[in-house]
Design a protein around this motif. Structure first.
Motif, PDB file in Angstrom:
ATOM      1  N   GLY A  97      56.881  43.625  68.591  1.00 23.38           N
ATOM      2  CA  GLY A  97      57.918  43.068  67.632  1.00 23.38           C
ATOM      3  C   GLY A  97      58.822  41.826  68.073  1.00 23.38           C
ATOM      4  N   PHE A  98      59.011  41.817  69.487  1.00 24.48           N
ATOM      5  CA  PHE A  98      59.851  40.758  70.014  1.00 24.48           C
ATOM      6  C   PHE A  98      59.132  39.891  71.114  1.00 24.48           C
ATOM      7  CE2 PHE A  98      62.756  43.706  68.320  1.00 24.48           C
ATOM      8  CZ  PHE A  98      63.591  43.095  67.591  1.00 24.48           C
ATOM      9  N   PHE A  99      58.199  40.524  71.890  1.00 26.27           N
ATOM     10  CA  PHE A  99      57.568  39.498  72.977  1.00 26.27           C
ATOM     11  C   PHE A  99      56.102  40.575  73.334  1.00 26.27           C
ATOM     12  CE2 PHE A  99      60.708  42.010  75.005  1.00 26.27           C
ATOM     13  CZ  PHE A  99      59.925  42.798  76.175  1.00 26.27           C
ATOM     14  N   GLY A 100      55.279  39.757  73.662  1.00 29.94           N
ATOM     15  CA  GLY A 100      53.977  40.466  74.087  1.00 29.94           C
ATOM     16  C   GLY A 100      54.009  40.812  75.464  1.00 29.94           C
ATOM     17  N   THR A 101      53.096  42.029  75.774  1.00 33.90           N
ATOM     18  CA  THR A 101      53.252  42.517  77.086  1.00 33.90           C
ATOM     19  C   THR A 101      51.822  42.671  77.808  1.00 33.90           C
ATOM     20  OG1 THR A 101      52.973  44.755  75.974  1.00 33.90           O
ATOM     21  CG2 THR A 101      55.086  44.216  76.378  1.00 33.90           C
ATOM     22  N   THR A 102      50.900  41.933  77.095  1.00 36.42           N
ATOM     23  CA  THR A 102      49.313  41.859  77.703  1.00 36.42           C
ATOM     24  C   THR A 102      48.907  40.414  77.690  1.00 36.42           C
ATOM     25  OG1 THR A 102      48.405  42.522  75.729  1.00 36.42           O
ATOM     26  CG2 THR A 102      49.012  44.305  76.906  1.00 36.42           C
ATOM     27  N   GLY A 103      47.690  40.241  78.248  1.00 35.76           N
ATOM     28  CA  GLY A 103      47.183  39.073  78.327  1.00 35.76           C
ATOM     29  C   GLY A 103      47.515  37.736  79.217  1.00 35.76           C
ATOM     30  N   PHE A 104      48.517  38.365  80.107  1.00 38.59           N
ATOM     31  CA  PHE A 104      48.867  37.498  81.303  1.00 38.59           C
ATOM     32  C   PHE A 104      47.632  36.855  82.174  1.00 38.59           C
ATOM     33  CE2 PHE A 104      52.461  40.361  80.458  1.00 38.59           C
ATOM     34  CZ  PHE A 104      53.105  39.395  79.889  1.00 38.59           C
ATOM     35  N   ALA A 105      47.582  35.580  82.289  1.00 38.93           N
ATOM     36  CA  ALA A 105      46.562  34.881  82.965  1.00 38.93           C
ATOM     37  C   ALA A 105      45.150  35.200  82.293  1.00 38.93           C
ATOM     38  CB  ALA A 105      46.465  35.392  84.452  1.00 38.93           C
ATOM     39  N   LEU A 106      45.245  35.348  80.967  1.00 40.92           N
ATOM     40  CA  LEU A 106      44.253  35.696  80.036  1.00 40.92           C
ATOM     41  C   LEU A 106      43.407  36.923  80.294  1.00 40.92           C
ATOM     42  CD1 LEU A 106      42.810  32.042  79.568  1.00 40.92           C
ATOM     43  CD2 LEU A 106      44.587  33.240  78.303  1.00 40.92           C
ATOM     44  N   SER A 107      44.167  37.761  81.022  1.00 37.19           N
ATOM     45  CA  SER A 107      43.296  38.956  81.340  1.00 37.19           C
ATOM     46  C   SER A 107      43.070  39.648  80.064  1.00 37.19           C
ATOM     47  CB  SER A 107      44.228  39.796  82.014  1.00 37.19           C
ATOM     48  OG  SER A 107      43.785  41.181  82.253  1.00 37.19           O
ATOM     49  N   GLY A 108      41.654  39.940  79.823  1.00 39.37           N
ATOM     50  CA  GLY A 108      41.409  40.611  78.745  1.00 39.37           C
ATOM     51  C   GLY A 108      41.109  39.589  77.345  1.00 39.37           C
ATOM     52  N   VAL A 109      41.354  38.643  77.668  1.00 40.04           N
ATOM     53  CA  VAL A 109      41.249  37.615  76.521  1.00 40.04           C
ATOM     54  C   VAL A 109      39.942  36.815  76.280  1.00 40.04           C
ATOM     55  CG1 VAL A 109      42.174  35.586  75.399  1.00 40.04           C
ATOM     56  CG2 VAL A 109      43.885  37.212  76.455  1.00 40.04           C
ATOM     57  N   GLU A 110      39.217  36.951  75.296  1.00 44.12           N
ATOM     58  CA  GLU A 110      37.917  36.437  75.251  1.00 44.12           C
ATOM     59  C   GLU A 110      37.777  34.962  74.499  1.00 44.12           C
ATOM     60  OE1 GLU A 110      35.675  39.359  72.861  1.00 44.12           O
ATOM     61  OE2 GLU A 110      35.415  40.504  74.659  1.00 44.12           O
ATOM     62  N   ASP A 111      38.737  34.787  73.709  1.00 40.88           N
ATOM     63  CA  ASP A 111      38.682  33.594  72.897  1.00 40.88           C
ATOM     64  C   ASP A 111      39.690  32.413  73.683  1.00 40.88           C
ATOM     65  OD1 ASP A 111      38.531  31.776  71.091  1.00 40.88           O
ATOM     66  OD2 ASP A 111      39.346  32.857  69.384  1.00 40.88           O
ATOM     67  N   VAL A 112      38.830  31.796  74.599  1.00 42.08           N
ATOM     68  CA  VAL A 112      39.467  30.743  75.272  1.00 42.08           C
ATOM     69  C   VAL A 112      39.890  29.574  74.601  1.00 42.08           C
ATOM     70  CG1 VAL A 112      39.202  29.362  77.488  1.00 42.08           C
ATOM     71  CG2 VAL A 112      38.421  31.698  77.407  1.00 42.08           C
ATOM     72  N   GLY A 113      39.162  29.370  73.507  1.00 41.12           N
ATOM     73  CA  GLY A 113      39.412  28.087  72.745  1.00 41.12           C
ATOM     74  C   GLY A 113      40.762  28.240  72.066  1.00 41.12           C
ATOM     75  N   PHE A 114      40.949  29.441  71.695  1.00 38.88           N
ATOM     76  CA  PHE A 114      42.187  29.656  71.074  1.00 38.88           C
ATOM     77  C   PHE A 114      43.430  29.458  71.894  1.00 38.88           C
ATOM     78  CE2 PHE A 114      45.848  32.418  69.519  1.00 38.88           C
ATOM     79  CZ  PHE A 114      46.071  31.896  68.399  1.00 38.88           C
ATOM     80  N   PHE A 115      43.188  29.846  73.057  1.00 40.15           N
ATOM     81  CA  PHE A 115      44.263  29.568  74.424  1.00 40.15           C
ATOM     82  C   PHE A 115      44.601  27.983  74.259  1.00 40.15           C
ATOM     83  CE2 PHE A 115      44.250  28.001  78.592  1.00 40.15           C
ATOM     84  CZ  PHE A 115      45.415  28.248  78.973  1.00 40.15           C
ATOM     85  N   LEU A 116      43.392  27.476  74.365  1.00 41.76           N
ATOM     86  CA  LEU A 116      43.485  26.038  74.719  1.00 41.76           C
ATOM     87  C   LEU A 116      44.317  25.349  73.727  1.00 41.76           C
ATOM     88  CD1 LEU A 116      42.527  23.219  76.031  1.00 41.76           C
ATOM     89  CD2 LEU A 116      40.469  23.297  74.994  1.00 41.76           C
ATOM     90  N   PHE A 117      44.267  25.644  72.358  1.00 45.03           N
ATOM     91  CA  PHE A 117      44.637  25.036  71.121  1.00 45.03           C
ATOM     92  C   PHE A 117      46.180  25.364  71.213  1.00 45.03           C
ATOM     93  CE2 PHE A 117      45.962  24.804  66.824  1.00 45.03           C
ATOM     94  CZ  PHE A 117      45.601  23.507  66.512  1.00 45.03           C
ATOM     95  N   GLN A 118      46.513  26.614  71.705  1.00 49.23           N
ATOM     96  CA  GLN A 118      48.133  26.872  71.618  1.00 49.23           C
ATOM     97  C   GLN A 118      48.657  26.424  73.027  1.00 49.23           C
ATOM     98  OE1 GLN A 118      49.617  28.538  69.418  1.00 49.23           O
ATOM     99  NE2 GLN A 118      47.766  28.645  68.163  1.00 49.23           N
TER     100      GLN A 118
END
Length: 460
Positions: A97-118
């Motif tokens: 609800g206030f901040f994310g706790t996973t996905g640091f250094a894109l760990s477990g993240v598949e959509d790299v394109g979305f990361f780039l845009f953000q």
């Protein structure tokens, strides 16, 4: 996402060889188009940093140009790495609800394109501060603030609105970032300027002195670059090559920016008896910031009205910040991104064609928008103030008086953006020395020498 990747692989196999051909499906083609559109939009947003660099350097004095250019290129570089390591996880990781706790250094993240845009969005938020603190803030202090903005402060706001946080659950609407990106950056800029103080000579008692920029044409080029990049900024936020949505988004973006220019030009003519060039240029940016929140939710007429209002409140906002509050913002970033960002966010509650007040939707959406604006101002203001206060207490955030007068180009970097080269040839016939003294004296002596040569030629 795995299905989408497999679809693209199948499409590539079809092109390279017919032996292992796989059928091209509507899904695979659509995924390819969506991905390409978001990547093109990300590149356009990245190019906006050239626009920021031109606007900031053109609207400030020549002796600080290198410092501003360096701040902008370091912002996008540091911001991208910090957002990759920490920011993206805080913004889009598993939500509490206030901040994310996973996905640091894109760990477990598949959509790299979305990361780039953000990622390019995150750097845009940070660079808003650069223009407001120009000409007197230490580079080291600015870079520390950039690290915290892109690594923590901005991602928390992003999580609240775009990452499934508590503000989004209220029904808050901010399609491309009038609040998330622009208001956050502007509040950070205001807090920094409040601790930093005004430039030397800006205020003398009740008198407010204008400090003109050194290159308005460069500033104008920056505005056009930003306007161009904004089509990707807003259009890419659709996250899909939607043939019904993207044209509307780009059209509302164009019309609101145009309305901002027209309104600021006419209003300065009425208010000051002359059209002010720099404010009119900023009018385009005010219209762009104003439409960013509701660019997909308002009609074309609504976009024009939003831009027209943004152009007027921009003029009064700059005067209020400069004259009443006496906060020195050399490029008008606080008014452009802050005041117009607030207006654009609240305007959704008025002009949203589905739930807006002017379309019979009542005042509930307007109330939600106001809550979101207030929460972002409170969080960003407190967080940035704490950071700047600590930096100021630890070692100071402002360059010395002598360094400011000399210019940050020489004081911080030992060089200058512009070099005036003189080719003054002494008279070898008389054995004279190279001309010395001030530039005015040397040019005067050079003129006298030219007159003597004309007399000599006539005599011969």
């Amino acid at each position: 996402m795995k299905k989408k990747i497999l679809s693209i692989t199948a499409l590539g196999s079809l092109v390279t060889t017919s032996a292992y051909a796989a059928p091209v499906t509507a899904e695979s083609v659509q995924f390819s188009l969506d991905t390409m559109w978001v990547m093109i939009a990300a590149i356009l947003v990245f190019f906006m940093h050239a626009g920021f660099a031109m606007v900031e350097s053109g609207f400030t004095r020549a002796k600080n140009t290198l410092n501003i250019l360096l701040k902008n290129i370091l912002t996008i570089s540091i911001g991208s790495v910090l957002y990759f390591l920490v920011g993206y996880g805080i913004m889009f990781g598993s939500s509490n609800g206030f901040f994310g706790t996973t996905g640091f250094a894109l760990s477990g993240v598949e959509d790299v394109g979305f990361f780039l845009f953000q990622a390019v969005f995150a750097a845009t938020c940070a660079t808003i501060i650069s223009g407001a603190v120009a000409e007197r803030m230490k580079l080291s202090s600015y870079l520390i603030l950039t690290v915290l903005m892109t690594g923590a402060i901005y991602p928390v706001v992003g999580h609240w609105v775009w990452g499934g946080g508590w503000i989004s659950e209220l029904g808050f609407v901010d399609f491309a970032g009038s609040t998330v990106v622009h208001l956050t950056g502007a509040v950070g800029a205001f807090a920094a300027v409040a601790f930093l103080g005004a430039r030397i000579g800006k205020y003398e008692g009740k008198k407010v002195n204008a400090i003109p920029g050194h290159n308005i044409p460069i500033g104008a080029l920056g505005v056009f670059i930003l306007w161009f990049g904004w089509f990707g900024f807003n259009g890419g936020s659709s996250l899909a090559a939607d043939p019904t949505l993207v044209p509307v988004v780009i059209s509302t973006t164009l019309l609101s920016a145009s309305g901002g220019v027209i309104a600021s030009a006419l209003y300065t003519k009425i208010r000051f008896k002359q059209i002010d060039p720099s404010i009119t240029l900023n009018g385009a940016l005010g219209g762009l910031v104003g439409i960013t929140a509701g660019t997909a939710n308002v009609s074309l007429i609504g976009a024009v009205v939003i831009g027209l209002v943004a152009g007027v409140i921009l003029v009064e906002g700059i005067r209020f910040i400069d004259v009443v509050l006496k906060k020195d913002d050399p490029v008008g970033a606080i008014a452009v991104h802050g005041i117009c960002g607030i207006w654009g966010t609240l305007a959704v509650g008025l002009f949203d064609t589905a739930n807006g007040l002017f379309y019979g939707g009542g005042a509930s959406l307007l109330g939600v928008q106001a809550i979101g604006v207030g929460a972002v101002i409170l969080w960003t203001g407190l967080a940035v103030s704490a950071v700047v206060f600590i930096l100021k207490s630890a070692g100071g955030i402002r360059v010395s008086r002598e360094e400011e007068i000399t210019g940050l180009d020489y004081a911080e970097h030992g060089s200058n953006a512009y070099e005036l080269k003189e080719s003054l040839v002494s008279s070898t016939a008389t054995g004279g020395d190279t001309l010395s003294g001030s530039l005015v004296e040397r040019l005067d002596q050079l003129g006298k020498s030219a007159k003597k040569q004309k007399v000599y030629k006539k005599t011969v």
